[in-house]
Design an enzyme around this catalytic site. Structure first.
Site, PDB file in Angstrom:
ATOM      1  N   VAL A 222       9.076  11.619 -10.267  1.00 34.83           N
ATOM      2  CA  VAL A 222       9.852  12.127  -9.385  1.00 34.83           C
ATOM      3  C   VAL A 222       9.453  13.280  -8.535  1.00 34.83           C
ATOM      4  O   VAL A 222      10.179  14.186  -8.112  1.00 34.83           O
ATOM      5  CB  VAL A 222      11.093  12.456 -10.338  1.00 34.83           C
ATOM      6  CG1 VAL A 222      11.936  11.216 -10.779  1.00 34.83           C
ATOM      7  CG2 VAL A 222      10.717  13.225 -11.429  1.00 34.83           C
TER       8      VAL A 222
ATOM      9  N   THR B 159      -6.667  -0.224  10.671  1.00 35.63           N
ATOM     10  CA  THR B 159      -7.053   1.107  10.362  1.00 35.63           C
ATOM     11  C   THR B 159      -8.393   1.344  11.267  1.00 35.63           C
ATOM     12  O   THR B 159      -8.425   2.710  11.469  1.00 35.63           O
ATOM     13  CB  THR B 159      -7.267   1.703   8.893  1.00 35.63           C
ATOM     14  OG1 THR B 159      -8.318   0.877   8.518  1.00 35.63           O
ATOM     15  CG2 THR B 159      -6.058   1.578   8.091  1.00 35.63           C
TER      16      THR B 159
ATOM     17  N   THR C 288      -4.737   7.280   8.918  1.00 36.26           N
ATOM     18  CA  THR C 288      -4.475   7.180  10.564  1.00 36.26           C
ATOM     19  C   THR C 288      -3.397   8.065  10.928  1.00 36.26           C
ATOM     20  O   THR C 288      -3.411   8.192  12.167  1.00 36.26           O
ATOM     21  CB  THR C 288      -4.124   5.769  10.821  1.00 36.26           C
ATOM     22  OG1 THR C 288      -3.058   5.511  10.360  1.00 36.26           O
ATOM     23  CG2 THR C 288      -4.978   4.941  10.586  1.00 36.26           C
TER      24      THR C 288
ATOM     25  N   GLY D 156      -6.004   5.443   1.645  1.00 40.29           N
ATOM     26  CA  GLY D 156      -5.702   7.069   1.829  1.00 40.29           C
ATOM     27  C   GLY D 156      -4.953   7.418   0.314  1.00 40.29           C
ATOM     28  O   GLY D 156      -3.895   7.034   0.332  1.00 40.29           O
ATOM     29  N   HIS D 157      -5.537   7.916  -0.588  1.00 42.11           N
ATOM     30  CA  HIS D 157      -4.890   8.286  -1.803  1.00 42.11           C
ATOM     31  C   HIS D 157      -4.939   9.864  -1.778  1.00 42.11           C
ATOM     32  O   HIS D 157      -5.838  10.589  -1.897  1.00 42.11           O
ATOM     33  CB  HIS D 157      -5.818   7.764  -2.886  1.00 42.11           C
ATOM     34  CG  HIS D 157      -5.919   6.245  -2.874  1.00 42.11           C
ATOM     35  ND1 HIS D 157      -6.761   5.541  -3.712  1.00 42.11           N
ATOM     36  CD2 HIS D 157      -5.082   5.120  -2.258  1.00 42.11           C
ATOM     37  CE1 HIS D 157      -6.744   4.222  -3.375  1.00 42.11           C
ATOM     38  NE2 HIS D 157      -5.589   4.110  -2.465  1.00 42.11           N
ATOM     39  N   THR D 158      -3.635  10.330  -2.061  1.00 43.07           N
ATOM     40  CA  THR D 158      -3.153  11.702  -2.123  1.00 43.07           C
ATOM     41  C   THR D 158      -3.078  12.202  -3.613  1.00 43.07           C
ATOM     42  O   THR D 158      -2.297  11.604  -4.272  1.00 43.07           O
ATOM     43  CB  THR D 158      -2.109  12.177  -1.308  1.00 43.07           C
ATOM     44  OG1 THR D 158      -2.162  11.504  -0.146  1.00 43.07           O
ATOM     45  CG2 THR D 158      -1.639  13.643  -1.429  1.00 43.07           C
TER      46      THR D 158
ATOM     47  N   ASP E  73      12.942  10.401  -6.708  1.00 46.04           N
ATOM     48  CA  ASP E  73      13.569  11.426  -6.042  1.00 46.04           C
ATOM     49  C   ASP E  73      14.057  11.344  -4.496  1.00 46.04           C
ATOM     50  O   ASP E  73      14.814  11.965  -4.097  1.00 46.04           O
ATOM     51  CB  ASP E  73      12.805  12.535  -6.417  1.00 46.04           C
ATOM     52  CG  ASP E  73      11.312  12.525  -5.780  1.00 46.04           C
ATOM     53  OD1 ASP E  73      10.595  11.583  -6.192  1.00 46.04           O
ATOM     54  OD2 ASP E  73      10.899  13.533  -4.863  1.00 46.04           O
TER      55      ASP E  73
ATOM     56  N   ARG F 126       4.985   5.520   8.865  1.00 50.04           N
ATOM     57  CA  ARG F 126       5.013   4.262   8.164  1.00 50.04           C
ATOM     58  C   ARG F 126       6.457   3.717   8.409  1.00 50.04           C
ATOM     59  O   ARG F 126       7.495   4.471   8.466  1.00 50.04           O
ATOM     60  CB  ARG F 126       4.758   4.414   6.470  1.00 50.04           C
ATOM     61  CG  ARG F 126       3.696   5.078   6.395  1.00 50.04           C
ATOM     62  CD  ARG F 126       3.277   5.009   4.870  1.00 50.04           C
ATOM     63  NE  ARG F 126       1.964   5.689   4.557  1.00 50.04           N
ATOM     64  CZ  ARG F 126       1.870   6.683   3.547  1.00 50.04           C
ATOM     65  NH1 ARG F 126       2.866   7.154   2.933  1.00 50.04           N
ATOM     66  NH2 ARG F 126       0.520   7.324   3.527  1.00 50.04           N
TER      67      ARG F 126
ATOM     68  N   GLY G 207       0.726  -1.270  -0.084  1.00 46.69           N
ATOM     69  CA  GLY G 207      -0.053  -0.131  -0.022  1.00 46.69           C
ATOM     70  C   GLY G 207       0.910   1.291   0.181  1.00 46.69           C
ATOM     71  O   GLY G 207       2.234   1.192   0.370  1.00 46.69           O
ATOM     72  N   ASP G 208       0.231   2.282  -0.343  1.00 45.14           N
ATOM     73  CA  ASP G 208       0.674   3.467   0.130  1.00 45.14           C
ATOM     74  C   ASP G 208       1.998   3.884  -1.126  1.00 45.14           C
ATOM     75  O   ASP G 208       2.930   4.529  -0.779  1.00 45.14           O
ATOM     76  CB  ASP G 208       1.401   4.035   1.240  1.00 45.14           C
ATOM     77  CG  ASP G 208       0.427   3.750   2.341  1.00 45.14           C
ATOM     78  OD1 ASP G 208      -0.660   4.269   2.124  1.00 45.14           O
ATOM     79  OD2 ASP G 208       0.620   3.343   3.434  1.00 45.14           O
TER      80      ASP G 208
ATOM     81  N   LYS H 171      -0.346   5.248  -5.612  1.00 45.70           N
ATOM     82  CA  LYS H 171      -1.367   4.804  -6.687  1.00 45.70           C
ATOM     83  C   LYS H 171      -2.409   6.077  -6.942  1.00 45.70           C
ATOM     84  O   LYS H 171      -2.802   6.234  -7.987  1.00 45.70           O
ATOM     85  CB  LYS H 171      -2.310   3.703  -5.889  1.00 45.70           C
ATOM     86  CG  LYS H 171      -1.691   2.606  -5.855  1.00 45.70           C
ATOM     87  CD  LYS H 171      -2.707   1.642  -5.254  1.00 45.70           C
ATOM     88  CE  LYS H 171      -3.153   1.640  -3.895  1.00 45.70           C
ATOM     89  NZ  LYS H 171      -2.200   1.691  -2.826  1.00 45.70           N
TER      90      LYS H 171
HETATM   91  P1  IMO Z   1      -3.811   2.431   0.508  1.00 49.29           P
HETATM   92  O1  IMO Z   1      -4.954   2.381  -0.495  1.00 49.29           O
HETATM   93  C1  IMO Z   1      -1.296   0.761   3.617  1.00 49.29           C
HETATM   94  C2  IMO Z   1      -3.178  -1.958   6.512  1.00 49.29           C
HETATM   95  C3  IMO Z   1      -3.448  -1.520   7.813  1.00 49.29           C
HETATM   96  C4  IMO Z   1      -3.262  -2.823   8.497  1.00 49.29           C
HETATM   97  C5  IMO Z   1      -3.598  -3.933   7.742  1.00 49.29           C
HETATM   98  C6  IMO Z   1      -5.340  -4.204   8.075  1.00 49.29           C
HETATM   99  O2  IMO Z   1      -3.665   4.021   0.881  1.00 49.29           O
HETATM  100  O3  IMO Z   1      -2.552   2.248  -0.204  1.00 49.29           O
HETATM  101  P2  IMO Z   1      -7.343  -2.771   7.873  1.00 49.29           P
HETATM  102  O4  IMO Z   1      -8.021  -1.843   8.417  1.00 49.29           O
HETATM  103  O5  IMO Z   1      -7.524  -2.963   6.168  1.00 49.29           O
HETATM  104  O6  IMO Z   1      -8.150  -4.183   8.303  1.00 49.29           O
HETATM  105  O7  IMO Z   1      -5.909  -3.056   8.160  1.00 49.29           O
HETATM  106  O8  IMO Z   1      -3.581  -3.242   6.381  1.00 49.29           O
HETATM  107  N1  IMO Z   1      -3.603  -0.998   5.373  1.00 49.29           N
HETATM  108  C7  IMO Z   1      -3.176  -0.445   4.494  1.00 49.29           C
HETATM  109  N2  IMO Z   1      -1.591   0.102   4.493  1.00 49.29           N
HETATM  110  N3  IMO Z   1      -1.979   1.512   2.617  1.00 49.29           N
HETATM  111  C8  IMO Z   1      -3.512   1.262   2.626  1.00 49.29           C
HETATM  112  O9  IMO Z   1      -4.267   1.711   1.633  1.00 49.29           O
HETATM  113  C9  IMO Z   1      -3.990   0.465   3.420  1.00 49.29           C
HETATM  114  N4  IMO Z   1      -5.097  -0.179   3.991  1.00 49.29           N
HETATM  115  C10 IMO Z   1      -4.939  -1.026   5.055  1.00 49.29           C
HETATM  116  O10 IMO Z   1      -2.431  -0.349   8.230  1.00 49.29           O
HETATM  117  O11 IMO Z   1      -1.509  -3.248   8.604  1.00 49.29           O
HETATM  118 MG    MG Z   2      -2.223   5.605   0.851  1.00 54.05          MG
END
Ligand code: IMO
Ligand code: MG
Length: 408
Positions: A392, A127, A279, A39-41, A311, A283, A11-12, A15
């Site tokens: 970048v 979360t 949250t 969480g998409h920025t 970058d 990270r 994740g993160d 995307k």
């Molecule tokens: P994006 O779309 C990073 C992680 C949580 C936790 C595990 C389970 O922004 O990439 P949950 O609440 O889904 O049952 O938590 O998954 N987690 C993410 N980590 N990016 C995310 O979404 C995440 N969505 C859930 O931190 O470890």
């Molecule tokens: Mg995110």
């Protein structure tokens, strides 16, 4: 044409920025998995949009966006997100739709999520958005879908608190509801972008179970969650950062060791803004894990890789990436399914020369410093997938395209 974008790490990966970038040429954006845990920025000039449930195409005035079947939707947080977008000047009315088969998240699910975390054999660090509870009830065949709240017979079976909650939103939800299968059939020839959430390493089946989320965040999830068959997908993009991060608990073989790499960890976290959008949690950060990335490329049939945050390494003397794991004195390159094995592997690193150049202003791949190209080309050779887009910086303009993704 149907394009799928997934996260290729935990994740993160950026995307949001990439979907936003590609959405300029799309007609419809369909988010296929997850819920308000994402969480998409997106940064457009001086405005920053933070999205959790709403697909990233929303900031373009003419695009249609859909919350797909594979999602679990907290309607209270959906409307609060839409309010914020409206205050930021985004007019969403009439172009945001929700699959009638998508499941809903009720306030009691969030409380239960937090309670269950306390007694779990392996605390995950969820979360707290009720995601696992909603997907568990879905599998238990006791969940509530959007269509169900408009079905008098099903509605009668709901509890009083559930009915009270729904009543506040029912009128607003009705015009947004669609049969996604029918919608896709009617938009067969449109340019559609299927947007993933989380990352494939957090996928319930492919990920580092039990330290995963509960949705299908892999490419396969785009099919069931986006109401499209696998043969109709033209391209699958996997977004990954130049390094790895993870939020919450679970194995992370290449995580920086704070005693030796504390300074590097701080630098990556601060320059990469590695704090959770949902949250606010810092990270965990570490070197790029190519063993994990290759596993994700293979299991998702990734056709193009998208490298982000390159970058962040601009000022480093050297850059490391993990090319194998050492497990009980044996070198392996297969990604272990045993969580204990994954916790005990020692990464085998390859060191690359740093590029010591500010990359943000570079617009063309050919203008990148040789050292950064060596890093990228090694990743391509290792995974067998070309890196077709490189980011970048946060702005749209800070993106290099090596291949037109929308051309068949
Ligand atoms: P994006 O779309 C990073 C992680 C949580 C936790 C595990 C389970 O922004 O990439 P949950 O609440 O889904 O049952 O938590 O998954 N987690 C993410 N980590 N990016 C995310 O979404 C995440 N969505 C859930 O931190 O470890
Ligand atoms: Mg995110």
């Amino acid at each position: 044409m149907n394009l799928v974008v997934i996260g290729a790490q935990w994740g993160d990966e950026g995307k949001g920025k990439i979907v936003d970038y590609l959405a300029e040429d799309a007609e419809i954006v369909i988010r296929f998995s997850g819920g308000a845990n994402a969480g998409h920025t997106i940064v457009h000039d001086d405005i920053t949009y933070k999205l959790h449930l709403v697909p990233s195409g929303i900031v373009y005035p003419e695009k249609k966006v859909v919350l797909g079947t594979g999602m679990v939707i907290d309607i209270e947080s959906l409307f609060s997100e839409l309010d914020t977008l409206e205050k930021q000047g985004v007019n969403w009315k009439g172009r945001i739709f929700i699959s009638d088969r998508a499941h809903l998240v009720f306030p009691s699910y969030k409380k239960l999520d937090i309670e269950m975390e306390k007694t779990r054999r392996n605390p995950i660090g969820t979360t707290g958005r009720g995601i696992g509870v909603a997907y568990a009830l879905k599998s238990h065949r006791d969940g509530i879908r959007l269509i169900d709240i408009f079905d008098i017979e099903v509605y009668k079976t709901l509890k009083k608190d559930e009915k009270d909650f729904i009543e506040k939103y029912k009128d607003k939800l009705f015009p947004m509801m669609i049969d996604l299968a029918d919608f896709i059939a009617h938009n067969k020839d449109k340019k559609k972008l299927f947007e993933g959430a989380q990352g494939s390493l957090l996928d319930l089946d492919l990920g580092t179970y039990p330290y995963v989320s509960s949705g299908s965040s892999s490419a396969a999830g785009a099919c069931t969650g986006g109401a499209i068959g696998p043969k109709s997908i033209d391209r699958i993009l996997g977004v990954f950062k130049a390094y790895n991060t993870r939020v919450g608990n679970g194995p992370f073989p290449t995580e920086f060791n704070p005693e030796i790499e504390g300074e590097l960890e701080n630098k990556v976290r601060e320059t990469g803004r590695e704090y959770g959008v949902t949250t606010g949690r810092p990270r965990r950060c570490g070197f790029l894990d190519l063993v994990a990335l290759k596993y994700i490329c293979d299991t998702n049939s990734i056709t193009s890789l998208v490298l982000t945050h390159l970058d962040i390494y601009d000022e480093m003397e050297d850059v490391k990436a993990c090319i194998a794991y050492n497990l009980n004195n044996k070198e392996i390159t297969a990604f272990p399914s045993s969580i204990t094995a994954l916790e005990n592997v020692k990464p085998v690193f390859k060191t690359f020369k740093g590029w010591n150049t500010k990359l943000t202003d570079i617009k063309k791949y050919s203008d990148l410093p040789a050292a950064s190209k060596e890093y990228i080309e090694f990743i391509e050779n290792y995974t067998g997938v070309s890196v077709d887009i490189i980011s970048v910086g946060y702005q749209r303009s800070e993106t290099m395209i090596r291949k037109d993704i929308w051309t068949k």
